[in-house]
Design a protein around this motif. Structure first.
Motif, PDB file in Angstrom:
ATOM      1  N   ASP A 197       0.808  -1.218   0.000  1.00 13.31           N
ATOM      2  CA  ASP A 197       0.000   0.000   0.000  1.00 13.31           C
ATOM      3  C   ASP A 197       0.848   1.278   0.000  1.00 13.31           C
ATOM      4  O   ASP A 197       0.390   2.328  -0.451  1.00 13.31           O
ATOM      5  CB  ASP A 197      -0.954   0.002   1.205  1.00 13.31           C
TER       6      ASP A 197
ATOM      7  N   GLY B 265      -9.813  -1.619  -0.508  1.00 16.20           N
ATOM      8  CA  GLY B 265      -9.237  -2.933  -0.779  1.00 16.20           C
ATOM      9  C   GLY B 265     -10.139  -3.789  -1.643  1.00 16.20           C
ATOM     10  O   GLY B 265     -11.241  -3.389  -2.030  1.00 16.20           O
ATOM     11  N   ASP B 266      -9.632  -5.016  -1.930  1.00 15.08           N
ATOM     12  CA  ASP B 266     -10.418  -5.944  -2.746  1.00 15.08           C
ATOM     13  C   ASP B 266     -11.624  -6.454  -1.970  1.00 15.08           C
ATOM     14  O   ASP B 266     -12.696  -6.663  -2.552  1.00 15.08           O
ATOM     15  CB  ASP B 266      -9.550  -7.111  -3.224  1.00 15.08           C
TER      16      ASP B 266
ATOM     17  N   ASN C  16      -4.811  -7.072  -2.645  1.00 12.24           N
ATOM     18  CA  ASN C  16      -3.775  -7.963  -2.083  1.00 12.24           C
ATOM     19  C   ASN C  16      -4.277  -9.399  -1.972  1.00 12.24           C
ATOM     20  O   ASN C  16      -3.644 -10.247  -1.377  1.00 12.24           O
ATOM     21  CB  ASN C  16      -3.290  -7.441  -0.725  1.00 12.24           C
TER      22      ASN C  16
ATOM     23  N   ILE D 157      -6.438 -10.746  -0.195  1.00 15.75           N
ATOM     24  CA  ILE D 157      -6.629 -11.224   1.178  1.00 15.75           C
ATOM     25  C   ILE D 157      -7.288 -10.119   1.997  1.00 15.75           C
ATOM     26  O   ILE D 157      -7.266  -8.949   1.585  1.00 15.75           O
ATOM     27  CB  ILE D 157      -5.268 -11.610   1.810  1.00 15.75           C
ATOM     28  N   TYR D 158      -7.885 -10.510   3.106  1.00 13.87           N
ATOM     29  CA  TYR D 158      -8.339  -9.502   4.071  1.00 13.87           C
ATOM     30  C   TYR D 158      -7.180  -9.222   5.015  1.00 13.87           C
ATOM     31  O   TYR D 158      -6.798 -10.077   5.803  1.00 13.87           O
ATOM     32  CB  TYR D 158      -9.528 -10.026   4.898  1.00 13.87           C
ATOM     33  N   GLY D 159      -6.610  -8.043   4.920  1.00 15.11           N
ATOM     34  CA  GLY D 159      -5.463  -7.711   5.757  1.00 15.11           C
ATOM     35  C   GLY D 159      -5.882  -7.309   7.169  1.00 15.11           C
ATOM     36  O   GLY D 159      -5.482  -7.926   8.157  1.00 15.11           O
TER      37      GLY D 159
END
Ligand SMILES: Cc1ncc(C[n+]2csc(CCOP(=O)(O)OP(=O)(O)O)c2C)c(N)n1
Ligand code: SF4
Lengths: 588, 287
Positions: B24, B94-95, B123, B125-127
């Motif tokens: 990011d 985010g995605d 990314n 994924i869930y960060g």
């Protein structure tokens, strides 16, 4: 015969009931008569019983009553549905040549007028005009000069061309003549008066829309839902005339977020929905409050929970509006009580939102939203509209709101809880804001002192407003009466008329109609001065009654209605009488 | 707008709390450079962010900004741009934010074609919630909530955008600073909804879609004969599951943004002191 005339047209959804009813209501209003309309409608487009009722008088009318003098029945069911309201001498206009009505006989004591609606409409140029034929017949029955219909027809059909208007006028006259020439019309002797007064005729949703434009609303986003859709349909095309925009969003989550975005960009902004939509908006509602964005969110209540009865009246959302959302959310909840108040309270809602940088729930109910009522046009006085944009800071004043590092402080903890506000584009004012707890700069924080400071600051706005604004009630009846009746929302009209009925039975009441749900007037004194306190509302559990009890620590009596139908004036008078009798009968 | 704006003017004094090495950082730097290069400054820029590690971007940038609720950043941006078309509006998230909870808004924002930019830090994924699978995760990607993989097809955001008649569809890789900046810049300059899906690796929770993976896999469209105005060619690239493309994949040169179609050219913040002059006409309509 009384001057009061109660008229209705009923049939199946899709029969043009609404537009026909509206034409008659407009004709009466243009003839200087007061009008109050109500609609029975089902949640479907075709089929299902639908009726449009018009009560009219030379005196102001505030509610519906259990009485029907003239009924245009396109179906047998229409008569069955309205049996309770029909009375001796009621006139029923129907098409005896239609298969579904050919065996119809007017009930004992009533006058059935078989008018060949369809045939006469065809003579005038098309079967579609059969309702207009019926209107003409009704004019003759009511002894209401048919010329009054002409302008209403022009208004309704004008944009379809002059020949359509002429055909409709002709259709109305054929209906009128048929009654005169073919039917014995000695049995009824209505003779309704007309006056020179010029009234306007509109409903609550339209009044909200008009109020929004008057208040400088520029952006509206919404997702269609009964009974709030009329607000959006009213605004579409009109808001644009004033440089604004109506955006039909993909859902309510989008609607409130778009409105929030527009508000942050500086537009006076609004969204309207009904209960299910308010549920969806709840998360963003908290963001609106914590980001301190001025926003008007209108909830036109209908019967719940879940999809409930979408086309029926209820006042069941109060708890959600007062307490809904996670965490603690400062807010204002303003609930107009009449159609004209919808206009004034909408303007007030915009001012409150911007002055306090807080979300405002503007609460209507289905009965208020779809009911049309006549008013003197002066009641919608545009000259008296005042706009208060609150602490809006421009480039010249910005210096006094910057910190030592020249950063603008959008959440500065001012003593009154209200920070300065800069609109995007203002140089030197760039800042962020977030639904996360934040410091005075809008930056995320979990620091305990800052958290407390910001929570207190937001809540302080409510206290400031409580002191600075007038959170009053509207009072009617006898201010010294022992019986105190309280209500909110659309019940005001029925209750005002009920006072008259009660008066005839020698029962004096003091009636307070409360248009502010939060903050709200402190009713302790009024309640202590009364022997009996009755709270009237359209829900099952008495949500407003609970609030009143909590505020005043006094038990109140409740009159609740939750069958989906609004209170009628005579019904309300009766239920109040029963409540009082029951009290007196308590054994000692 | 001033001409001497540097990209660092868009930096806030808040230190990012992203993990060292998070993609990011690069995504944000490119966004700031793109804004400065296109002649914007913090006072005419509005950044809307979603929720997630990615959504923190609004905090680290300096401009007018709103950090909203999960998945709803796009409607906020649409509202901002409608109300004041003079503002440069950039939405980011985010995605998970954009293609899961906010997927509905994504499709509608694309077809609405408001003149703004949407940068998604993908990314896979869930960060922020610490490593669950996201809508762009691979079918066999193992996480705490998908011990044997999600066993469902990943979302193809570019395909969604194309199906919704997207007018500008691009993809970039956050660590290719120069290309990423150029691509975002083109999205800003585009008349309409400029959508950029950015591969922005999560170094903490995603050990599959890593910098090394993307570096090896990426094919830059500038090094091919791809014609971004050719919708069929764009579709072929977008539906090619075996290659990760970087560059402007599709651009509708004829795009007319929503705000222009609807004549939204005034700043709606400006309203009169009282009701509009001819407001009594509104009352008269009800006679
Ligand atoms: C309504 C709601 N549901 C769930 C969450 C919890 N949540 C926060 S971030 C997030 C996922 C973010 O994933 P992504 O958008 O991919 O962003 P990343 O953190 O990977 O940058 C979730 C589920 C939330 N904040 N709000
Ligand atoms: S968890 Fe992943 S996405 Fe979040 S900051 Fe760390 S590296 Fe970046």
């Amino acid at each position: 015969m009384p001057d009061d005339l109660n008229w209705a047209i009923g049939g199946e959804a899709g029969d043009g009931i609404n537009s026909t009813g509206k034409i008659f209501a407009q004709a009466l209003s243009r003839a200087g008569r007061h009008v109050f309309t109500s609609k029975d409608f089902a949640s479907r487009i075709r089929g299902g019983y639908t009726a449009y009722k018009v009560r009219s008088s030379t005196e102001r009318v505030e509610s519906v009553v259990d009485r029907l003098d003239i009924l245009i029945a396109l179906t047998q069911r229409t008569v069955e549905e309205n049996m309770d309201e029909l009375h001796e001498g009621s006139v029923i206009i129907y098409d005896g040549e239609r298969t579904m009505m050919e065996d119809f006989e007017a009930p004992e004591g009533m006058i059935g007028l078989p008018v060949p609606l369809k045939r006469l409409a065809e003579d005038a140029g098309g079967a579609l005009m059969q309702n207009i034929v019926a209107l003409g017949a009704a004019c003759e029955v009511a002894n209401f000069p048919i010329e009054n219909l002409d302008e209403a027809l022009e208004k309704r059909f004008g944009d379809k061309g002059e020949s359509i208007v002429a055909n409709n006028r002709q259709a109305a006259r054929l209906g009128e003549e048929h009654v005169v020439e073919e039917l014995d019309h000695d049995g009824f002797d209505y003779d309704i008066e007309t006056t020179d007064n010029d009234y306007v005729l509109l409903n609550g949703d339209e009044a909200i829309g008009m109020g929004a434009i008057a208040a400088g609303c520029r952006f509206y986003s919404g997702y269609p839902i009964t009974p709030a859709t009329d607000v959006m349909e009213y605004l579409k095309g009109r808001l644009e005339r004033y440089g604004g925009h109506v955006m039909q969003a993909e859902d309510e989550l989008a609607a409130i977020n778009m409105a929030l975005g527009a508000a942050r960009a500086g537009a006076r902004s609004m969204t309207a929905t009904s209960g299910p939509g308010i549920d969806l908006m709840a998360e963003t509602f908290g963001l609106v409050a914590t980001s301190e964005t001025p926003l008007v969110i209108c909830d036109v209540m209908r019967s719940g929970p879940s999809t409930g009865m979408p086309t029926k009246q209820e006042q069941g959302d109060l708890d959600m509006l007062l307490y809904g959302g996670h965490g603690e959310i400062p807010r204002f909840v303003v609930a107009p009580t009449t159609v004209s108040e919808c206009f004034h309270k909408t303007i007030e809602a915009f001012n409150l939102a911007e002055k306090y940088q807080t979300p405002v729930y503007l609460v209507g109910d289905l009965a208020l939203a779809v009911t049309e009522q006549t008013f003197e046009p002066e009641e919608f006085d545009m000259d008296s509209v005042e706009i208060d944009r609150g602490k809006l800071v421009d480039e010249n004043e910005i210096d006094s709101w910057l910190n030592d590092s020249d950063q603008f402080q959008p959440h500065f903890p001012a003593a009154d809880g209200i920070s300065p506000r800069t609109l995007p584009g203002t140089s030197g004012g760039a800042h962020m804001t977030t639904g996360l707890e934040h410091d005075e700069l809008g930056r995320r924080t979990e620091e305990q002192e800052v958290r407390i400071e910001q929570v207190d600051k937001r809540n302080q706005k409510v206290e400031t407003a409580q002191e600075e604004e007038n959170w009053d009630y509207r009072e009617f009846g006898d201010s010294d009466a022992d019986t105190l009746v309280l209500s909110w929302g659309s019940n005001e009209g029925a209750m005002r008329e009920a006072i008259g009925f009660l008066d005839e039975a020698d029962i004096d009441v003091r009636f307070l109609s409360v248009p502010y749900m939060f903050p709200r007037p402190d009713l302790t004194e009024e309640i202590e001065a009364a022997d009996e306190v009755i709270v009237v509302e359209c829900n099952a559990t008495g949500q407003f009654a609970d609030v009143v009890e909590g505020d005043t620590l006094t038990r109140v009596k409740r009159i609740n209605k939750y069958n989906g139908v609004r209170f009628k004036a005579d019904e309300l008078a009766e239920r109040i009488t029963e409540k009082l009798d029951a009290t007196q009968e308590v054994p000692t | 707008m001033s001409s001497d704006v540097r990209f660092t003017d868009f930096k806030s004094d808040k230190q990012p709390t992203w993990c060292p090495g998070c993609g990011d950082f690069g995504t944000m730097n490119g966004m700031m450079k793109a804004l400065a290069n296109t002649g914007n400054d913090p006072d005419n820029t509005f950044v809307v962010a979603g929720i997630g590690c990615s959504g923190k971007i609004g905090t680290y940038m300096h401009s007018y900004a709103l950090h909203g609720v999960h998945g709803r950043a796009l409607p906020v941006g649409i509202g901002v741009k409608s109300a004041n078309p003079d503002l440069e509006v950039m939405v980011s998230g985010g995605d998970g934010d954009g293609y899961s909870i906010g997927a509905g808004h994504f499709v509608h924002a694309v077809r609405r074609n408001m003149d703004m930019t949407y940068v998604v830090m993908d990314n896979r994924i869930y960060g922020l919630t610490k490593g669950q699978f996201s809508p762009t995760s691979r079918e066999d990607f193992e996480t705490a909530t998908s011990p044997e993989g999600p066993k469902q097809a990943p979302v193809n955001p570019l395909a969604l955008a194309l199906a919704a008649d997207g007018s500008f569809i691009a993809q970039s890789f956050s660590s290719d600073a120069q290309r990423h900046t150029e691509i975002v810049q083109e999205a800003v300059e585009h008349d309409g909804f400029g959508f950029v899906n950015v591969y922005s690796p999560c170094v903490t929770f995603n050990d599959v879609d890593t910098y090394d993976y993307f570096r090896d896999a990426i094919v830059d469209l500038d090094e091919t004969d791809h014609d971004s105005s050719d919708r069929d060619a764009a579709e072929a690239k977008i539906m090619d599951d075996d290659t990760e493309y970087q560059g402007v994949i599709y651009r509708d040169e004829e795009s007319v943004p929503y705000n222009e179609r609807h004549g939204l050219d005034e700043n709606m913040a400006e309203i009169p002191d009282g009701a509009p002059e001819d407001a009594t006409d509104l009352v008269r309509e009800f006679y």
